[in-house]
Design an enzyme around this catalytic site. Structure first.
Site, PDB file in Angstrom:
ATOM      1  N   HIS A 116      29.300  90.561  62.981  1.00 23.61           N
ATOM      2  CA  HIS A 116      29.771  88.978  62.737  1.00 23.61           C
ATOM      3  C   HIS A 116      30.417  89.007  61.680  1.00 23.61           C
ATOM      4  O   HIS A 116      31.350  88.585  61.274  1.00 23.61           O
ATOM      5  CB  HIS A 116      28.706  88.130  63.255  1.00 23.61           C
ATOM      6  CG  HIS A 116      28.949  86.854  62.843  1.00 23.61           C
ATOM      7  ND1 HIS A 116      30.135  85.944  63.398  1.00 23.61           N
ATOM      8  CD2 HIS A 116      28.324  85.983  62.095  1.00 23.61           C
ATOM      9  CE1 HIS A 116      30.184  84.631  62.760  1.00 23.61           C
ATOM     10  NE2 HIS A 116      29.115  84.636  62.042  1.00 23.61           N
TER      11      HIS A 116
ATOM     12  N   GLU B 260      20.890  81.832  55.442  1.00 27.70           N
ATOM     13  CA  GLU B 260      20.336  80.807  56.392  1.00 27.70           C
ATOM     14  C   GLU B 260      19.785  81.596  57.439  1.00 27.70           C
ATOM     15  O   GLU B 260      18.686  81.109  57.884  1.00 27.70           O
ATOM     16  CB  GLU B 260      21.568  80.275  56.941  1.00 27.70           C
ATOM     17  CG  GLU B 260      21.532  79.501  58.271  1.00 27.70           C
ATOM     18  CD  GLU B 260      21.885  78.131  58.437  1.00 27.70           C
ATOM     19  OE1 GLU B 260      23.209  77.963  58.255  1.00 27.70           O
ATOM     20  OE2 GLU B 260      21.189  77.090  58.771  1.00 27.70           O
ATOM     21  N   ASP B 261      20.112  82.788  57.791  1.00 26.86           N
ATOM     22  CA  ASP B 261      19.692  83.399  58.978  1.00 26.86           C
ATOM     23  C   ASP B 261      18.723  84.832  58.611  1.00 26.86           C
ATOM     24  O   ASP B 261      18.004  85.339  59.544  1.00 26.86           O
ATOM     25  CB  ASP B 261      20.724  84.042  60.075  1.00 26.86           C
ATOM     26  CG  ASP B 261      21.311  83.213  60.502  1.00 26.86           C
ATOM     27  OD1 ASP B 261      20.876  81.967  60.605  1.00 26.86           O
ATOM     28  OD2 ASP B 261      22.777  83.181  60.668  1.00 26.86           O
TER      29      ASP B 261
ATOM     30  N   ASP C 200      34.591  82.037  59.941  1.00 27.39           N
ATOM     31  CA  ASP C 200      33.149  82.112  60.627  1.00 27.39           C
ATOM     32  C   ASP C 200      33.227  81.560  62.296  1.00 27.39           C
ATOM     33  O   ASP C 200      32.942  82.166  63.068  1.00 27.39           O
ATOM     34  CB  ASP C 200      32.143  81.560  59.839  1.00 27.39           C
ATOM     35  CG  ASP C 200      30.852  81.140  60.560  1.00 27.39           C
ATOM     36  OD1 ASP C 200      30.375  82.346  61.370  1.00 27.39           O
ATOM     37  OD2 ASP C 200      30.278  80.269  60.285  1.00 27.39           O
TER      38      ASP C 200
ATOM     39  N   ASP D  70      59.747  70.099  73.500  1.00 28.03           N
ATOM     40  CA  ASP D  70      59.542  71.063  72.614  1.00 28.03           C
ATOM     41  C   ASP D  70      58.551  71.982  73.184  1.00 28.03           C
ATOM     42  O   ASP D  70      57.839  72.711  72.480  1.00 28.03           O
ATOM     43  CB  ASP D  70      58.927  70.740  71.444  1.00 28.03           C
ATOM     44  CG  ASP D  70      57.481  69.874  71.587  1.00 28.03           C
ATOM     45  OD1 ASP D  70      57.364  69.385  72.452  1.00 28.03           O
ATOM     46  OD2 ASP D  70      57.022  69.481  70.606  1.00 28.03           O
TER      47      ASP D  70
HETATM   48 MN    MN Z   1      28.307  82.987  60.762  1.00 29.58          MN
END
Ligand code: MN
Length: 506
Positions: A47, A75-76, A143, A263
């Protein structure tokens, strides 16, 4: 996407030292995320690697790419921000910190089942995260794009939540930053999850309708190409198809009749110079009959997000209705990449200037970002700013106005003449006596409109008044006015005091 591919990609864009730094970041993140998996079953590191790769393909500077690799480690994976700062420097740390804060703010928004950040605290967090460095939002968009493209692995309920938040917060943000291509990618993906049935229906409708017109359009393209060649104009002509999501939004406005949408497929004419855009417009109007009410000059008056182009819709002798969008290569680049174009690795000077002085080096059409940073400064000092004000600063629509000399200024929608005067210079604000808008006298309390030419008539003896507090709407103008009022009341007290003292001595 593997580590090796990311490094190969990076080698085409950055110098050797920069690539080495990126490699160190990949190793660091791989260790931090070791053992973690995405819901797809793939190792987690995939990721951040894809996020970084996206940032590189947008042409972003090396610090943004590195922040892309590291963006989830705090964060993770429980990494300390201080560690990132000591290993990768202050600027990377600011970016990672910002992305972490945006994620936290958006997690809290979800808790309250509201996707737009309506509570003031979340809004402040979001503002602070972006205000620290605007590149934060670009990393966040990369992200989000990857998360959207792997949404199918999430439970349906979560899919819908993320899809809705993307449509309501991140799509508009990309749009505000002028990042047209990213906005479209986000919207298409999010919409396909939020309303899969409608999405499919639109897709089929579009395909049917396009099938009919594509061949005819090819003929027109050749016709236009030849006409431009006769006038020795070098141009690229391409077809662009409307996105499914914008078709869905537009259909709602025309009661669902796809034949009322002109359009659906447009022809884009990209030339070298600005003057040529107008020449091309003239040539087209010589060939076909224009629908006069649909001619739009977004070159002299850009859209609030900085988008520039000429638009015209014409009717061919075969009664076919075709929209043309005419722009220069540079305008095209901006329409597609927006703010990201300002941080291109080819031109490190701009990024450097931005890092050194985050307020002044942005393009004029992104002045709202400097204003945002001013608001953030106040928030950090602990000043109270109303929720409405914050909301306007972050999500409000912008208008463009011109000075009589032709300089362009951007203001929030609903801005008053004094807001403009203070934006030009605090001294111009102070000595504002009256306003002329498009040549006519304009009241202090009458909002400005997009495209207005605003002239401030100043008088040296003119002084800011207490009543002006009701006649300014931007944080910038409010701050300047308040400082001046404070000053003049102090000056007033001093002069009263002096005259009293003088009287006493006599
Ligand atoms: Mn992420």
């Amino acid at each position: 996407m593997k580590k090796g591919e990311l490094i190969d990609h990076a080698k085409q864009c950055y110098d050797e030292d920069q690539v080495k730094k990126l490699e160190r970041a990949i190793t660091f993140a791989s260790t931090a995320h070791a053992g973690q998996k995405r819901l797809s079953g793939e190792p987690y590191i995939i990721h951040p690697i894809i996020t970084a790769d996206t940032l590189i393909s947008w042409g972003m500077d090396i610090d943004s790419a590195i922040a892309g690799v590291l963006h989830d480690t705090v964060e993770d994976a429980g990494v300390e921000l201080a560690q990132i700062e000591s290993l990768f420097g202050h600027d990377v740390a600011i970016l990672v910190d910002g992305v972490t804060k945006v994620s936290q703010a958006s997690a809290e928004m979800k808790k309250y089942e509201t996707y737009l950040p309506k509570t003031k605290d979340n809004l402040s967090k979001l503002l602070i995260a972006i205000g620290q460095d605007v590149r934060v939002i670009i990393v966040k968009l990369a992200d989000r794009l990857h998360n959207l493209s792997t949404l199918k692995y999430l439970p349906v309920e979560k899919q819908k939540k993320i899809a809705r938040e993307s449509l309501e917060v991140f799509g508009p943000m990309a749009d505000k930053l002028g990042m047209g291509r990213v906005r479209m990618q986000i919207e298409e993906l999010a919409f396909s999850y939020l309303d899969p049935i409608e999405y499919k229906k639109m897709k089929i409708m579009m395909k049917k309708r396009l099938g009919k017109s594509t061949r005819k359009l090819g003929k027109i393209r050749t016709e236009v190409d030849n006409a431009l060649k006769q006038h020795s104009i070098n141009a690229d002509i391409n077809g662009r198809v409307k996105s499914i999501y914008s078709l869905h939004k537009k259909l709602a406005k025309v009661d669902g009749n796809i034949d009322d949408i002109y359009d659906l497929m447009a022809l884009r004419v990209v030339v070298e110079k600005k003057e040529e855009c107008y020449v091309v417009l003239g040539i087209l109007h010589g060939l076909y009959k224009p629908m006069v009410s649909r001619i739009k000059d977004y070159i002299s008056t850009p859209k609030p997000n900085g988008y520039q182009s000429l638009h015209t819709t014409v009717i061919t002798p075969a009664e076919q209705i075709v929209e043309f969008q005419i722009r220069t290569q540079k305008m095209h680049e901006f329409a597609e990449r927006g703010l990201a174009a300002s941080f291109h690795y080819h031109d490190q000077k701009i990024t450097k200037a931005y890092i050194e002085n985050r307020n002044t080096s942005l393009p004029t059409n992104l002045q709202w970002i400097s204003e945002l940073q001013e608001v953030v400064g106040k928030l950090k000092e602990g000043e109270e700013i109303s929720k409405d004000q914050l909301y306007i600063d972050l999500f409000g629509d912008r208008i463009f106005v011109h000075s009589p000399k032709g300089d362009i200024y951007d203001l929030p929608e609903g801005a008053l003449p004094l807001d403009f005067a203070y934006l030009v210079h605090s001294d111009v604000g102070r000595s504002a006596y009256s306003f002329r808008v498009n040549g006519k006298i304009h009241a202090f309390d009458k909002p400005l409109q997009n495209g207005d030419i605003v002239e401030v008539v100043t008088k040296k003896t003119s002084q800011p008044k207490q009543s002006w507090r009701q006649l300014v709407t931007t944080t910038h103008a409010k701050n300047k006015l308040q400082a001046q009022l404070r000053q003049s009341s102090v000056a007033g007290m001093i002069s009263t005091a002096t005259s009293i003292l003088r009287r006493k001595t006599y």
